[in-house]
Design an enzyme around this catalytic site. Structure first.
Site, PDB file in Angstrom:
ATOM      1  N   HIS A  39       0.889  -1.163   0.000  1.00  0.00           N
ATOM      2  CA  HIS A  39       0.000   0.000   0.000  1.00  0.00           C
ATOM      3  C   HIS A  39       0.925   1.209   0.000  1.00  0.00           C
ATOM      4  O   HIS A  39       1.917   1.235   0.734  1.00  0.00           O
ATOM      5  CB  HIS A  39      -0.885   0.030   1.250  1.00  0.00           C
ATOM      6  CG  HIS A  39      -1.595   1.342   1.425  1.00  0.00           C
ATOM      7  ND1 HIS A  39      -2.700   1.681   0.674  1.00  0.00           N
ATOM      8  CD2 HIS A  39      -1.328   2.399   2.221  1.00  0.00           C
ATOM      9  CE1 HIS A  39      -3.093   2.899   1.026  1.00  0.00           C
ATOM     10  NE2 HIS A  39      -2.282   3.359   1.955  1.00  0.00           N
ATOM     11  N   CYS A 109      -4.479   2.035  -4.720  1.00  0.00           N
ATOM     12  CA  CYS A 109      -3.654   3.061  -4.077  1.00  0.00           C
ATOM     13  C   CYS A 109      -2.343   3.292  -4.822  1.00  0.00           C
ATOM     14  O   CYS A 109      -1.854   4.427  -4.893  1.00  0.00           O
ATOM     15  CB  CYS A 109      -3.372   2.679  -2.627  1.00  0.00           C
ATOM     16  SG  CYS A 109      -2.515   1.101  -2.455  1.00  0.00           S
TER      17      CYS A 109
END
Length: 169
Positions: A39, A109
């Site tokens: 992430h 993301c």
């Protein structure tokens, strides 16, 4: 506190969502080594910006539910002002980065971080991050799990959400 004018440092926060499990289990489960399940977020103007099922969100750096990042990369310097950057984020939220557009493998993301990094610095984020979905999907287990994984939506708790109606909240 950064000023509105002048050069601003742009950093990439990288979090391993697996907390080290991918490194240990991927050779057995996938037949290939993965170092992590990544992430990412962009840090600029003393704020951490990221994308998930709620759309584009921001908070103070390191204040998501993920805690401190596993690594921090300096991407470069930007001359873009905070005002222009916030307008850019607002337009992204209206176009391709609404919460409904989020997809774990295809629009996530890392897609957001890569696009924002290029806007601010002209540089992409590392390919080992952006190529992770295709690495997973290139395995038999990745293909078998894709229908289940397609339903996964990630959103680290943050603070401000950018959207069409109000900008940062």
């Amino acid at each position: 506190m950064e000023t509105a004018e002048g050069p601003h440092l742009v950093r990439l926060y990288v979090y391993d969502m697996s907390r080290g499990l991918a490194r240990r289990l991927s050779p057995v489960m996938l037949g290939k080594q993965l170092e992590g399940i990544w992430h990412t977020s962009i840090i600029v103007f003393d704020e951490e910006f990221f994308y998930g099922r709620e759309g584009i969100t921001s908070c103070l750096p390191g204040r998501t539910m993920l805690g401190e990042p596993d690594s921090v990369m300096e991407l470069g310097i930007t001359e873009v002002t905070e005002e222009i950057f916030l307008e850019y984020l607002s337009s992204l939220g209206e176009s391709g980065f609404s919460g409904e557009s989020y997809h774990l493998f295809d629009h996530n993301c890392n897609t957001f971080s890569n696009e924002v990094a290029q806007f601010l610095t002209g540089k992409k984020i590392p390919s080992y991050i952006t190529e992770l979905p295709s690495e997973v999907l290139s395995t038999p287990l990745g293909q078998a799990l894709r229908p289940l994984l397609d339903s996964v939506q990630i959103q680290p708790a943050g603070g401000n959400i950018f959207n069409r109606q109000s900008g940062p909240s």
